[in-house]
Design a protein around this motif. Structure first.
Motif, PDB file in Angstrom:
ATOM      1  N   ARG A 107     -43.946 -29.259  72.671  1.00  0.00           N
ATOM      2  CA  ARG A 107     -43.583 -28.218  71.703  1.00  0.00           C
ATOM      3  C   ARG A 107     -43.459 -28.812  70.308  1.00  0.00           C
ATOM      4  O   ARG A 107     -43.928 -28.223  69.328  1.00  0.00           O
ATOM      5  CB  ARG A 107     -42.267 -27.584  72.156  1.00  0.00           C
ATOM      6  N   ALA A 108     -42.830 -29.983  70.220  1.00  0.00           N
ATOM      7  CA  ALA A 108     -42.665 -30.635  68.921  1.00  0.00           C
ATOM      8  C   ALA A 108     -44.017 -31.074  68.355  1.00  0.00           C
ATOM      9  O   ALA A 108     -44.277 -30.916  67.149  1.00  0.00           O
ATOM     10  CB  ALA A 108     -41.733 -31.839  69.057  1.00  0.00           C
ATOM     11  N   ARG A 109     -44.889 -31.632  69.234  1.00  0.00           N
ATOM     12  CA  ARG A 109     -46.215 -32.063  68.764  1.00  0.00           C
ATOM     13  C   ARG A 109     -47.024 -30.868  68.274  1.00  0.00           C
ATOM     14  O   ARG A 109     -47.712 -30.952  67.244  1.00  0.00           O
ATOM     15  CB  ARG A 109     -46.965 -32.787  69.884  1.00  0.00           C
ATOM     16  N   GLN A 110     -46.943 -29.759  69.016  1.00  0.00           N
ATOM     17  CA  GLN A 110     -47.708 -28.588  68.604  1.00  0.00           C
ATOM     18  C   GLN A 110     -47.214 -28.054  67.265  1.00  0.00           C
ATOM     19  O   GLN A 110     -48.010 -27.715  66.393  1.00  0.00           O
ATOM     20  CB  GLN A 110     -47.615 -27.484  69.661  1.00  0.00           C
ATOM     21  N   ARG A 111     -45.884 -28.024  67.117  1.00  0.00           N
ATOM     22  CA  ARG A 111     -45.341 -27.524  65.848  1.00  0.00           C
ATOM     23  C   ARG A 111     -45.774 -28.415  64.686  1.00  0.00           C
ATOM     24  O   ARG A 111     -46.129 -27.900  63.613  1.00  0.00           O
ATOM     25  CB  ARG A 111     -43.809 -27.439  65.917  1.00  0.00           C
ATOM     26  N   ASP A 112     -45.749 -29.721  64.884  1.00  0.00           N
ATOM     27  CA  ASP A 112     -46.204 -30.628  63.826  1.00  0.00           C
ATOM     28  C   ASP A 112     -47.669 -30.363  63.473  1.00  0.00           C
ATOM     29  O   ASP A 112     -48.051 -30.360  62.295  1.00  0.00           O
ATOM     30  CB  ASP A 112     -46.025 -32.082  64.267  1.00  0.00           C
ATOM     31  N   HIS A 113     -48.489 -30.151  64.527  1.00  0.00           N
ATOM     32  CA  HIS A 113     -49.920 -29.898  64.321  1.00  0.00           C
ATOM     33  C   HIS A 113     -50.116 -28.598  63.545  1.00  0.00           C
ATOM     34  O   HIS A 113     -50.880 -28.545  62.572  1.00  0.00           O
ATOM     35  CB  HIS A 113     -50.614 -29.819  65.685  1.00  0.00           C
ATOM     36  N   VAL A 114     -49.422 -27.544  63.968  1.00  0.00           N
ATOM     37  CA  VAL A 114     -49.543 -26.239  63.314  1.00  0.00           C
ATOM     38  C   VAL A 114     -49.053 -26.329  61.872  1.00  0.00           C
ATOM     39  O   VAL A 114     -49.699 -25.808  60.944  1.00  0.00           O
ATOM     40  CB  VAL A 114     -48.736 -25.178  64.093  1.00  0.00           C
ATOM     41  N   THR A 115     -47.926 -27.002  61.655  1.00  0.00           N
ATOM     42  CA  THR A 115     -47.377 -27.141  60.296  1.00  0.00           C
ATOM     43  C   THR A 115     -48.366 -27.865  59.384  1.00  0.00           C
ATOM     44  O   THR A 115     -48.644 -27.420  58.262  1.00  0.00           O
ATOM     45  CB  THR A 115     -46.045 -27.911  60.330  1.00  0.00           C
ATOM     46  N   GLY A 116     -48.903 -28.981  59.875  1.00  0.00           N
ATOM     47  CA  GLY A 116     -49.849 -29.750  59.056  1.00  0.00           C
ATOM     48  C   GLY A 116     -51.097 -28.954  58.721  1.00  0.00           C
ATOM     49  O   GLY A 116     -51.587 -28.987  57.580  1.00  0.00           O
ATOM     50  N   TYR A 150     -40.573 -20.642  66.935  1.00  0.00           N
ATOM     51  CA  TYR A 150     -40.209 -21.680  67.916  1.00  0.00           C
ATOM     52  C   TYR A 150     -38.738 -21.600  68.336  1.00  0.00           C
ATOM     53  O   TYR A 150     -38.321 -22.411  69.152  1.00  0.00           O
ATOM     54  CB  TYR A 150     -40.511 -23.066  67.343  1.00  0.00           C
ATOM     55  N   ARG A 151     -37.992 -20.627  67.795  1.00  0.00           N
ATOM     56  CA  ARG A 151     -36.576 -20.536  68.147  1.00  0.00           C
ATOM     57  C   ARG A 151     -36.387 -20.092  69.601  1.00  0.00           C
ATOM     58  O   ARG A 151     -35.512 -20.588  70.301  1.00  0.00           O
ATOM     59  CB  ARG A 151     -35.871 -19.561  67.203  1.00  0.00           C
ATOM     60  N   ASP A 152     -37.187 -19.161  70.072  1.00  0.00           N
ATOM     61  CA  ASP A 152     -37.052 -18.610  71.423  1.00  0.00           C
ATOM     62  C   ASP A 152     -37.720 -19.557  72.419  1.00  0.00           C
ATOM     63  O   ASP A 152     -38.929 -19.566  72.573  1.00  0.00           O
ATOM     64  CB  ASP A 152     -37.711 -17.228  71.489  1.00  0.00           C
ATOM     65  N   LEU A 259     -45.436 -10.712  69.840  1.00  0.00           N
ATOM     66  CA  LEU A 259     -46.724 -10.803  69.151  1.00  0.00           C
ATOM     67  C   LEU A 259     -46.521 -10.766  67.633  1.00  0.00           C
ATOM     68  O   LEU A 259     -47.217 -11.473  66.899  1.00  0.00           O
ATOM     69  CB  LEU A 259     -47.637  -9.667  69.591  1.00  0.00           C
ATOM     70  N   CYS A 260     -45.564  -9.966  67.178  1.00  0.00           N
ATOM     71  CA  CYS A 260     -45.296  -9.925  65.739  1.00  0.00           C
ATOM     72  C   CYS A 260     -44.803 -11.284  65.240  1.00  0.00           C
ATOM     73  O   CYS A 260     -45.198 -11.746  64.167  1.00  0.00           O
ATOM     74  CB  CYS A 260     -44.267  -8.840  65.435  1.00  0.00           C
ATOM     75  N   ARG A 261     -43.944 -11.934  66.029  1.00  0.00           N
ATOM     76  CA  ARG A 261     -43.493 -13.282  65.645  1.00  0.00           C
ATOM     77  C   ARG A 261     -44.678 -14.230  65.571  1.00  0.00           C
ATOM     78  O   ARG A 261     -44.747 -15.094  64.701  1.00  0.00           O
ATOM     79  CB  ARG A 261     -42.466 -13.807  66.642  1.00  0.00           C
ATOM     80  N   SER A 262     -45.626 -14.080  66.512  1.00  0.00           N
ATOM     81  CA  SER A 262     -46.796 -14.952  66.520  1.00  0.00           C
ATOM     82  C   SER A 262     -47.689 -14.703  65.315  1.00  0.00           C
ATOM     83  O   SER A 262     -48.418 -15.596  64.888  1.00  0.00           O
ATOM     84  CB  SER A 262     -47.603 -14.733  67.805  1.00  0.00           C
ATOM     85  N   LEU A 263     -47.647 -13.481  64.784  1.00  0.00           N
ATOM     86  CA  LEU A 263     -48.426 -13.158  63.598  1.00  0.00           C
ATOM     87  C   LEU A 263     -47.655 -13.450  62.308  1.00  0.00           C
ATOM     88  O   LEU A 263     -48.167 -13.267  61.208  1.00  0.00           O
ATOM     89  CB  LEU A 263     -48.830 -11.681  63.621  1.00  0.00           C
TER      90      LEU A 263
END
Length: 280
Positions: A107-116, A150-152, A259-263
């Motif tokens: 989860r942390a790696r994915q968030r870093d990837h998405v953020t970058g 990523y909170r939930d 889905l709204c959170r994902s968007l």
């Protein structure tokens, strides 16, 4: 994915496979041990109920082998079962802890990837000062949306493809044009009645209701350019395999909220008077 990340995933998969084999082996030992315990227990009971004195004619000869003490055999097999179950419990607990740690790391790696990736869409050193100020505002909004997404922890966002996560947030942040240019691959009443019919029919109704709720949300957006970008993001999301699992697991309203959170947008909800509980 980089070679180092692939190697790490291979090691994790190998360790998990070994742990599952160990759990299976200990389960089998416990099953066999229980059969021996039951057999020796029955013999021990029969042996205990046998008369202590026997006629002289039935007395064993001096050279006869010693009688088996089935009570001791029963106790020995019972200890084996106890040890196997204790070891299996420990192995299962270790596996659960390792899975939880692996999931947190993914989860942390994915968030870093998405953020970058999204920050790379926002920032351009050649931008004017005004554009740089806008980029700073975009960045603040991005981090707010990431925190919300990523909170939930029940939402296993880390199991989705990185491309689909980036796509959804890019559409919500108004960065879909930049994303398309730079991404080579894009990896009834308001509350329906209880579901009836076949599972496919129920799924189709829930999917239709989810699309309706999402369309209402997009129609309420005054910025039509942003709404069009979100529409593209929604259409992309609805093609993702994990959406089908979401439709099966959640009623339409909570699914629409996710889905709204994902968007990267807020779900306003459906404010019409509910007729009955959202069980569909």
């Amino acid at each position: 994915m980089e070679r180092g990340a692939e190697s790490e995933l291979d090691v994790q998969a190998h360790c998990r496979s070994l742990a599952l084999q160990q759990i299976g082996m200990l389960t089998r030992i416990a099953e066999i041990g229980m059969r021996l315990v039951e057999a020796e227990g029955a013999k021990a009971i029969a042996q205990a109920e046998r008369p202590e004195t026997v006629p002289e004619a039935e007395a064993p000869r001096a050279d006869a082998p010693a009688a088996v003490d089935h009570g001791l055999a029963f106790a020995r097999h019972a200890r084996t079962v106890q040890r196997a179950l204790a070891l299996r419990s420990r192995a299962a607990a270790d596996l659960c802890a390792r899975d939880k740690a692996d999931r947190k790391a993914r989860r942390a790696r994915q968030r870093d990837h998405v953020t970058g990736a999204l920050e790379a869409l926002i920032w351009n050193p050649a931008q004017s000062t005004r554009k740089l100020d806008e980029a700073d505002q975009y960045t603040n909004k991005l981090h707010e949306r990431l925190d919300e997404l990523y909170r939930d922890e029940e939402d296993r966002i880390e199991d989705r493809t990185v491309g689909s996560v980036i796509m959804g947030l890019a559409c919500g942040l108004g960065l879909s044009d930049e994303w398309r240019r730079r991404a080579a691959d894009w990896s009834d009443a308001p509350y329906p009645p209880p579901p009836t019919g076949t599972p496919d029919e129920v799924r189709q109704r829930r999917r239709a209701r989810l699309v309706e709720l999402m369309q209402q949300t997009l129609d309420a957006i005054s910025d039509r350019k942003k709404a069009a970008a979100l529409q593209a993001g929604l259409e992309g999301w609805l093609k993702e395999p994990d959406v089908e699992a979401l439709i099966d697991a959640e009623p339409p309203a909570p699914a629409a909220e996710r889905l709204c959170r994902s968007l990267g947008i807020d779900f306003p909800g459906d404010y019409e008077e509910p007729v009955e509980p959202d069980t569909g």
